[in-house]
Motif scaffolding. Structure first.
Motif, PDB file in Angstrom:
ATOM      1  N   ILE A  90      33.105  43.299  61.478  1.00 19.45           N
ATOM      2  CA  ILE A  90      34.062  44.037  62.314  1.00 19.45           C
ATOM      3  C   ILE A  90      35.077  44.809  61.476  1.00 19.45           C
ATOM      4  O   ILE A  90      35.959  45.465  62.037  1.00 19.45           O
ATOM      5  CB  ILE A  90      34.772  43.116  63.319  1.00 19.45           C
ATOM      6  N   ASP A  91      34.973  44.734  60.153  1.00 24.36           N
ATOM      7  CA  ASP A  91      35.854  45.561  59.320  1.00 24.36           C
ATOM      8  C   ASP A  91      35.283  46.967  59.219  1.00 24.36           C
ATOM      9  O   ASP A  91      34.060  47.175  59.328  1.00 24.36           O
ATOM     10  CB  ASP A  91      36.040  44.950  57.931  1.00 24.36           C
ATOM     11  N   VAL A  92      36.161  47.924  59.024  1.00 24.57           N
ATOM     12  CA  VAL A  92      35.763  49.329  58.942  1.00 24.57           C
ATOM     13  C   VAL A  92      36.416  49.959  57.719  1.00 24.57           C
ATOM     14  O   VAL A  92      37.324  49.386  57.114  1.00 24.57           O
ATOM     15  CB  VAL A  92      36.165  50.113  60.212  1.00 24.57           C
ATOM     16  N   VAL A  93      35.946  51.143  57.372  1.00 24.44           N
ATOM     17  CA  VAL A  93      36.565  51.882  56.270  1.00 24.44           C
ATOM     18  C   VAL A  93      37.778  52.645  56.809  1.00 24.44           C
ATOM     19  O   VAL A  93      37.897  52.892  58.015  1.00 24.44           O
ATOM     20  CB  VAL A  93      35.564  52.859  55.610  1.00 24.44           C
ATOM     21  N   PRO A  94      38.718  53.036  55.930  1.00 20.18           N
ATOM     22  CA  PRO A  94      39.909  53.774  56.389  1.00 20.18           C
ATOM     23  C   PRO A  94      39.545  55.058  57.113  1.00 20.18           C
ATOM     24  O   PRO A  94      38.499  55.670  56.857  1.00 20.18           O
ATOM     25  CB  PRO A  94      40.656  54.060  55.086  1.00 20.18           C
ATOM     26  N   ALA A  95      40.429  55.462  58.024  1.00 16.01           N
ATOM     27  CA  ALA A  95      40.184  56.673  58.806  1.00 16.01           C
ATOM     28  C   ALA A  95      41.497  57.234  59.325  1.00 16.01           C
ATOM     29  O   ALA A  95      42.535  56.550  59.340  1.00 16.01           O
ATOM     30  CB  ALA A  95      39.251  56.363  59.979  1.00 16.01           C
ATOM     31  N   GLU A 128      31.410  61.946  74.430  1.00 12.94           N
ATOM     32  CA  GLU A 128      30.923  63.300  74.706  1.00 12.94           C
ATOM     33  C   GLU A 128      29.435  63.199  74.995  1.00 12.94           C
ATOM     34  O   GLU A 128      28.649  62.881  74.108  1.00 12.94           O
ATOM     35  CB  GLU A 128      31.169  64.230  73.512  1.00 12.94           C
ATOM     36  N   GLY A 129      29.074  63.450  76.243  1.00 14.10           N
ATOM     37  CA  GLY A 129      27.675  63.307  76.627  1.00 14.10           C
ATOM     38  C   GLY A 129      27.244  61.862  76.489  1.00 14.10           C
ATOM     39  O   GLY A 129      27.840  60.959  77.087  1.00 14.10           O
ATOM     40  N   ASP A 130      26.212  61.621  75.675  1.00 14.98           N
ATOM     41  CA  ASP A 130      25.743  60.251  75.468  1.00 14.98           C
ATOM     42  C   ASP A 130      26.159  59.711  74.096  1.00 14.98           C
ATOM     43  O   ASP A 130      25.564  58.761  73.584  1.00 14.98           O
ATOM     44  CB  ASP A 130      24.220  60.174  75.620  1.00 14.98           C
ATOM     45  N   LYS A 131      27.198  60.312  73.519  1.00 10.12           N
ATOM     46  CA  LYS A 131      27.657  59.880  72.207  1.00 10.12           C
ATOM     47  C   LYS A 131      29.068  59.301  72.286  1.00 10.12           C
ATOM     48  O   LYS A 131      29.957  59.897  72.910  1.00 10.12           O
ATOM     49  CB  LYS A 131      27.635  61.052  71.225  1.00 10.12           C
ATOM     50  N   LEU A 132      29.244  58.152  71.633  1.00 12.38           N
ATOM     51  CA  LEU A 132      30.540  57.503  71.555  1.00 12.38           C
ATOM     52  C   LEU A 132      31.104  57.744  70.158  1.00 12.38           C
ATOM     53  O   LEU A 132      30.592  57.226  69.162  1.00 12.38           O
ATOM     54  CB  LEU A 132      30.402  55.996  71.821  1.00 12.38           C
ATOM     55  N   TYR A 133      32.160  58.563  70.080  1.00 11.67           N
ATOM     56  CA  TYR A 133      32.747  58.957  68.797  1.00 11.67           C
ATOM     57  C   TYR A 133      33.927  58.053  68.443  1.00 11.67           C
ATOM     58  O   TYR A 133      34.678  57.621  69.317  1.00 11.67           O
ATOM     59  CB  TYR A 133      33.240  60.399  68.851  1.00 11.67           C
ATOM     60  N   GLY A 134      34.100  57.807  67.145  1.00  6.95           N
ATOM     61  CA  GLY A 134      35.249  57.054  66.669  1.00  6.95           C
ATOM     62  C   GLY A 134      34.872  56.159  65.510  1.00  6.95           C
ATOM     63  O   GLY A 134      33.693  55.865  65.284  1.00  6.95           O
ATOM     64  N   ARG A 135      35.892  55.716  64.771  1.00  9.91           N
ATOM     65  CA  ARG A 135      35.646  54.864  63.616  1.00  9.91           C
ATOM     66  C   ARG A 135      35.103  53.504  64.060  1.00  9.91           C
ATOM     67  O   ARG A 135      35.638  52.869  64.959  1.00  9.91           O
ATOM     68  CB  ARG A 135      36.930  54.680  62.803  1.00  9.91           C
ATOM     69  N   GLY A 136      34.014  53.108  63.407  1.00  8.98           N
ATOM     70  CA  GLY A 136      33.457  51.784  63.634  1.00  8.98           C
ATOM     71  C   GLY A 136      32.490  51.674  64.788  1.00  8.98           C
ATOM     72  O   GLY A 136      31.938  50.593  65.019  1.00  8.98           O
ATOM     73  N   LYS A 146      30.766  48.138  65.222  1.00 10.88           N
ATOM     74  CA  LYS A 146      31.314  47.347  66.315  1.00 10.88           C
ATOM     75  C   LYS A 146      30.447  47.406  67.573  1.00 10.88           C
ATOM     76  O   LYS A 146      30.399  46.442  68.342  1.00 10.88           O
ATOM     77  CB  LYS A 146      32.745  47.777  66.618  1.00 10.88           C
ATOM     78  N   ALA A 147      29.743  48.518  67.776  1.00  9.40           N
ATOM     79  CA  ALA A 147      28.864  48.602  68.940  1.00  9.40           C
ATOM     80  C   ALA A 147      27.764  47.553  68.849  1.00  9.40           C
ATOM     81  O   ALA A 147      27.457  46.852  69.821  1.00  9.40           O
ATOM     82  CB  ALA A 147      28.266  50.002  69.048  1.00  9.40           C
ATOM     83  N   SER A 148      27.161  47.421  67.673  1.00  9.56           N
ATOM     84  CA  SER A 148      26.074  46.452  67.500  1.00  9.56           C
ATOM     85  C   SER A 148      26.586  45.023  67.600  1.00  9.56           C
ATOM     86  O   SER A 148      25.913  44.150  68.158  1.00  9.56           O
ATOM     87  CB  SER A 148      25.397  46.677  66.149  1.00  9.56           C
ATOM     88  N   VAL A 149      27.780  44.756  67.075  1.00  5.85           N
ATOM     89  CA  VAL A 149      28.373  43.418  67.199  1.00  5.85           C
ATOM     90  C   VAL A 149      28.567  43.073  68.669  1.00  5.85           C
ATOM     91  O   VAL A 149      28.263  41.955  69.118  1.00  5.85           O
ATOM     92  CB  VAL A 149      29.706  43.335  66.434  1.00  5.85           C
ATOM     93  N   ALA A 150      29.049  44.027  69.443  1.00 12.38           N
ATOM     94  CA  ALA A 150      29.268  43.793  70.871  1.00 12.38           C
ATOM     95  C   ALA A 150      27.951  43.533  71.599  1.00 12.38           C
ATOM     96  O   ALA A 150      27.888  42.691  72.504  1.00 12.38           O
ATOM     97  CB  ALA A 150      29.999  44.981  71.498  1.00 12.38           C
ATOM     98  N   VAL A 151      26.895  44.245  71.208  1.00 11.06           N
ATOM     99  CA  VAL A 151      25.572  43.993  71.803  1.00 11.06           C
ATOM    100  C   VAL A 151      25.156  42.548  71.551  1.00 11.06           C
ATOM    101  O   VAL A 151      24.683  41.844  72.451  1.00 11.06           O
ATOM    102  CB  VAL A 151      24.515  44.965  71.241  1.00 11.06           C
ATOM    103  N   CYS A 152      25.318  42.090  70.307  1.00  9.47           N
ATOM    104  CA  CYS A 152      24.918  40.725  69.959  1.00  9.47           C
ATOM    105  C   CYS A 152      25.749  39.689  70.706  1.00  9.47           C
ATOM    106  O   CYS A 152      25.234  38.642  71.131  1.00  9.47           O
ATOM    107  CB  CYS A 152      25.032  40.526  68.448  1.00  9.47           C
ATOM    108  N   LEU A 153      27.030  39.966  70.888  1.00  8.07           N
ATOM    109  CA  LEU A 153      27.884  39.063  71.661  1.00  8.07           C
ATOM    110  C   LEU A 153      27.465  39.044  73.128  1.00  8.07           C
ATOM    111  O   LEU A 153      27.480  37.990  73.786  1.00  8.07           O
ATOM    112  CB  LEU A 153      29.343  39.493  71.531  1.00  8.07           C
ATOM    113  N   ALA A 191      28.233  57.486  59.626  1.00 10.46           N
ATOM    114  CA  ALA A 191      29.031  56.309  59.324  1.00 10.46           C
ATOM    115  C   ALA A 191      29.999  56.644  58.194  1.00 10.46           C
ATOM    116  O   ALA A 191      29.632  57.287  57.211  1.00 10.46           O
ATOM    117  CB  ALA A 191      28.124  55.156  58.919  1.00 10.46           C
ATOM    118  N   HIS A 192      31.247  56.224  58.346  1.00 15.84           N
ATOM    119  CA  HIS A 192      32.339  56.463  57.391  1.00 15.84           C
ATOM    120  C   HIS A 192      32.859  57.901  57.436  1.00 15.84           C
ATOM    121  O   HIS A 192      33.808  58.230  56.736  1.00 15.84           O
ATOM    122  CB  HIS A 192      31.923  56.132  55.944  1.00 15.84           C
TER     123      HIS A 192
END
Length: 364
Positions: A72-77, A87-95, A100-107, A337-338
């Motif tokens: 769940i750690d990310v690089v600086p941004a 936007e459309g079918d894309k979720l923009y943002g750091r991590g 974090k999307a994949s971690v949430a899927v696993c949870l 990524a990053h």
């Protein structure tokens, strides 16, 4: 599934940059608040010189049928990248894409696995972007075992499964000479020259690739990159010392022992020395493994198409389990990524959730 996407967005808002322990603590607190319910067991570890590690599972013991790994750690941004937007079918943002999307899927899959006769755990680290010391310490403690590992910090296409990851090795190469005034080179011995010559000789074993000039026929090749070069002196002094850092990415063709043999020969020739700064291991799976084949069959049925088999150039924390577990290296689609325009593909997030749930059902 709308709740899954909203949960991802909430996780992305937290600025859990590697080393920011207060923000990392906020993420773990948020996860416990939203995913710990009856039947979910939580363990936390605080190892020396490592960021916290958390495990959520549907059983008390740490011997799993399936365990997932993620961070769940990310690089600086920039601050604005911690305000996710769609936007459309894309979720923009750091991590979002990393990861974090994949971690949430696993949870989310963990909640689905409650009450099922499948021992399922979600392992989350918080220093993957820097040292991975949390995962290393956990491996050394030999606490967790699993028949299969979901590694979702992977790929950039939901229709692709990764079979192999390279072995990363970081090396410091040093040369020592004799300083003198740069106007009288015959009175000194230039450490920079020795180091350059040593690197050039290493390039005979590890050809150099560069955009627009020399591209490999396949990316599954051994590589060496000079990531730093330093000679601490002033402009008119022959350097007495020179230091370079080299990053190797090795396929299964080159063992650490073979690399060290090459380094020893080169250092002897040019009067240099070296130190291994970091070495972990590669992940070399075989898609004919029965567990991986079963996962691929399920994924292809849900995707409605054949999956591509690929190899990856980077490294992954699943290497900690590679000797004892079947590593299923499959993640969501996304890109950058990053980067400032990092995004995760929403449809692939929902698809990965379906695949994981179907695989859990297949184990019952």
């Amino acid at each position: 599934m709308e709740k899954l996407i909203s949960n991802i967005i909430e996780l992305m808002k937290i600025k859990s940059v590697s080393g920011s322990q207060d923000e990392i603590a906020k993420v773990f607190k948020w996860i416990k608040k939203h995913y710990v319910t009856e039947g979910v067991y939580v363990k936390e570890w605080f190892f020396d010189q490592a960021s916290p590690v958390m495990l959520l599972a549907n059983c008390k013991e740490c011997d799993f049928d399936v365990v997932t790994i993620g961070h769940i750690d990310v690089v600086p941004a920039k601050n604005e990248l911690f305000t996710p937007h769609i936007e459309g079918d894309k979720l923009y943002g750091r991590g979002g894409f990393d990861m974090k999307a994949s971690v949430a899927v696993c949870l989310d899959t963990l909640l689905y696995a409650l009450g099922k006769n499948v021992r399922y755990g979600v392992l989350i680290t918080s220093d993957e972007e820097t040292t991975s010391n949390g995962m290393k310490a956990l491996q050394k403690a030999d606490i967790i075992s699993a028949k299969a590992v979901f590694d979702t910090d992977i790929s950039s296409d939901i229709c692709e499964i990764v079979e192999k990851y390279k072995h990363p090795v970081s090396v410091e190469l040093r040369a020592k000479g004799k300083n003198a005034h740069s106007s009288r080179p015959w009175e000194g011995k230039n450490a920079v020259n020795a180091l350059v010559d040593a690197i050039k000789t290493l390039e005979k074993h590890f050809p150099q690739y560069q955009l627009g000039s020399n591209l490999p026929k396949s990316t599954w090749v051994d590589t060496m990159v000079v990531t730093a070069f330093n000679s601490p002196t002033t402009y008119n002094v022959i350097p007495q010392n020179a230091v370079a850092r080299l990053n190797f990415r090795l396929t299964e063709k080159t063992s650490l022992e073979k690399l060290e043999s090459i380094l020893q020969d080169v250092c002897k020739e040019y009067d240099c020395s070296y130190t291994i700064l970091l070495s972990s291991s590669g992940v070399y799976m075989d898609v004919s493994n029965p567990v991986i084949k079963q996962y691929i069959r399920i994924a292809e049925k849900i995707l409605g198409q054949k999956m591509r088999i690929s190899c990856a150039c980077g490294a992954t924390d699943s290497r900690m389990f590679s000797e004892k577990s079947a590593i299923i290296m499959h993640g969501i689609s996304g890109a950058n990524a990053h980067g400032d325009d990092e995004y995760a593909d929403i449809n692939s997030i929902l698809t990965l959730s379906k695949i994981q749930r179907a695989f859990i059902d297949s184990l019952i």
